[in-house]
Structure formats: structure tokens, C-alpha cells
Design an enzyme around this catalytic site. Sequence first.
Site, PDB file in Angstrom:
ATOM      1  CG  HIS A 191      -3.707 -13.760   8.431  1.00  0.00           C
ATOM      2  ND1 HIS A 191      -4.681 -14.669   8.041  1.00  0.00           N
ATOM      3  CD2 HIS A 191      -2.802 -13.741   7.433  1.00  0.00           C
ATOM      4  CE1 HIS A 191      -4.363 -15.172   6.867  1.00  0.00           C
ATOM      5  NE2 HIS A 191      -3.227 -14.615   6.460  1.00  0.00           N
ATOM      6  CG  ASN A 225      -2.852 -11.905   1.099  1.00  0.00           C
ATOM      7  OD1 ASN A 225      -2.752 -10.982   0.289  1.00  0.00           O
ATOM      8  ND2 ASN A 225      -1.798 -12.511   1.614  1.00  0.00           N
ATOM      9  CG  HIS A 271       0.795 -10.847   6.110  1.00  0.00           C
ATOM     10  ND1 HIS A 271       1.569 -11.997   6.147  1.00  0.00           N
ATOM     11  CD2 HIS A 271      -0.392 -11.237   5.579  1.00  0.00           C
ATOM     12  CE1 HIS A 271       0.874 -13.013   5.669  1.00  0.00           C
ATOM     13  NE2 HIS A 271      -0.325 -12.576   5.313  1.00  0.00           N
ATOM     14  CD  GLU A 279      -0.134 -20.711   3.970  1.00  0.00           C
ATOM     15  OE1 GLU A 279       0.224 -21.451   4.891  1.00  0.00           O
ATOM     16  OE2 GLU A 279       0.615 -19.882   3.427  1.00  0.00           O
ATOM     17  CB  VAL A 280      -4.216 -19.036   7.627  1.00  0.00           C
ATOM     18  CG1 VAL A 280      -4.884 -19.436   8.939  1.00  0.00           C
ATOM     19  CG2 VAL A 280      -2.845 -19.691   7.492  1.00  0.00           C
ATOM     20  CG  ASP A 316       4.429 -15.398   8.464  1.00  0.00           C
ATOM     21  OD1 ASP A 316       3.333 -15.005   8.028  1.00  0.00           O
ATOM     22  OD2 ASP A 316       4.990 -16.451   8.053  1.00  0.00           O
ATOM     23  CB  ILE A 317       5.879 -20.124  10.742  1.00  0.00           C
ATOM     24  CG1 ILE A 317       6.691 -21.240  11.354  1.00  0.00           C
ATOM     25  CG2 ILE A 317       5.279 -20.532   9.415  1.00  0.00           C
ATOM     26  CD1 ILE A 317       5.854 -22.421  11.823  1.00  0.00           C
TER      27      ILE A 317
HETATM   28  P1  5GP Z   1      -1.834 -15.674   3.918  1.00  0.00           P
HETATM   29  O1  5GP Z   1      -1.227 -16.204   2.659  1.00  0.00           O
HETATM   30  O2  5GP Z   1      -3.030 -16.467   4.360  1.00  0.00           O
HETATM   31  O3  5GP Z   1      -2.104 -14.186   3.855  1.00  0.00           O
HETATM   32  O4  5GP Z   1      -0.712 -15.809   5.033  1.00  0.00           O
HETATM   33  C1  5GP Z   1      -0.666 -16.854   5.945  1.00  0.00           C
HETATM   34  C2  5GP Z   1       0.633 -16.703   6.700  1.00  0.00           C
HETATM   35  O5  5GP Z   1       0.582 -17.537   7.830  1.00  0.00           O
HETATM   36  C3  5GP Z   1       1.859 -17.092   5.886  1.00  0.00           C
HETATM   37  O6  5GP Z   1       2.742 -15.980   5.801  1.00  0.00           O
HETATM   38  C4  5GP Z   1       2.462 -18.257   6.672  1.00  0.00           C
HETATM   39  O7  5GP Z   1       3.866 -18.235   6.702  1.00  0.00           O
HETATM   40  C5  5GP Z   1       1.870 -18.059   8.057  1.00  0.00           C
HETATM   41  N1  5GP Z   1       1.691 -19.289   8.804  1.00  0.00           N
HETATM   42  C6  5GP Z   1       1.097 -20.436   8.365  1.00  0.00           C
HETATM   43  N2  5GP Z   1       1.085 -21.354   9.352  1.00  0.00           N
HETATM   44  C7  5GP Z   1       1.669 -20.775  10.424  1.00  0.00           C
HETATM   45  C8  5GP Z   1       1.944 -21.233  11.734  1.00  0.00           C
HETATM   46  O8  5GP Z   1       1.654 -22.369  12.133  1.00  0.00           O
HETATM   47  N3  5GP Z   1       2.582 -20.359  12.574  1.00  0.00           N
HETATM   48  C9  5GP Z   1       2.908 -19.093  12.191  1.00  0.00           C
HETATM   49  N4  5GP Z   1       3.526 -18.309  13.093  1.00  0.00           N
HETATM   50  N5  5GP Z   1       2.661 -18.628  10.944  1.00  0.00           N
HETATM   51  C10 5GP Z   1       2.048 -19.460  10.072  1.00  0.00           C
END
Ligand code: 5GP
Length: 127
Positions: A108, A95, A110, A103-104, A33-34
Site C-alpha cells: 500500500h 513501508n 500512503h 503493519e498490513v 486510511d482508518i
Molecule cells: P503500514 O503501517 O502498514 O504502512 O500502514 C497500514 C495502514 O493501514 C495504517 O495507516 C492503518 O491505519 C491502515 N489500516 C489498517 N487497517 C485498516 C482498515 O481496516 N481499513 C482502513 N481503511 N485502513 C486500515
Amino acid sequence: MSYDKDNIFAKIIRGEISCDKIYEDDFVLSFKDIRPQAPSHALIIPKGNYLDINDFSLNASDNEIIGFNRAIAKVADMLGISENSGGNGYRVIANAGNDAHQEVPHLHFHLLAGRPLGPMVFPEKPN
Ligand code: 5GP
């Protein structure tokens, strides 16, 4: 919501955006994760176009579901975070949708580890 083929994880799968890769096979890609929320923070995503766990559970093939689930243990063992591999354990979070702060819009999981993570993840308020 329909699947957006230009979401950031779709671009990572296509190689248009780089990632810090941990593991890849026919079904999944795993990368760091970034913005890590723990000393070890990996993401595991299916290669198929699935919006979230709901979409995946309903629509993925048996092979995709098996491949994705097997990959969780493979990645945890590779990272040495499973108790099986000498680690102290890890938390899996998926999520789905607005209230979960997804967010994405590509499924995915985690994998968080490397410190005590507390009893649950409700940092703002309990209910
Ligand atoms: P969500 O909130 O959708 O469950 O988590 C999305 C995750 O994707 C976040 O923890 C965020 O840091 C990670 N993320 C967003 N953009 C990127 C990216 O371009 N590269 C990587 N490696 N992680 C990302």
C-alpha cells in the site's frame, strides 16, 4: 514471508470488509486510511497479491506497475492535493518490512496531505 490471503486489505479487495472508497479500476483500489495521520490520508493498493513494494517491483507485470503508478496521480488529482489540481502537494510513503513498521502485509502507498508535513518522517530519532 509469503503472502497471507487473509490480510485486512485482501479482505477489503474481496468486499468482505468495507472501506471508504476513493477510486477503483482494474489494477488498484484506493480508500481512506482508518486512522488518518493528516487531514487527507489515502491508501492505494494493487488488486494483485503483493506483499510489499519489493515484491511488486520484482514480480508485478508491466501493466500492473503502470496501472498502479498512474493511479497515484489520478487519486491525488481527485482529492485536489496535487499542485496540478490546485492543492499544496502531498507525500507518498510505502513501508516495507519490520524496520519500516509495515503493519498490513499487502502493498500500500500512503498519500498524505492537507498540512505542512515537515522535512521527513522520523518522529522518534533521526538515526
Ligand atoms: P503500514 O503501517 O502498514 O504502512 O500502514 C497500514 C495502514 O493501514 C495504517 O495507516 C492503518 O491505519 C491502515 N489500516 C489498517 N487497517 C485498516 C482498515 O481496516 N481499513 C482502513 N481503511 N485502513 C486500515
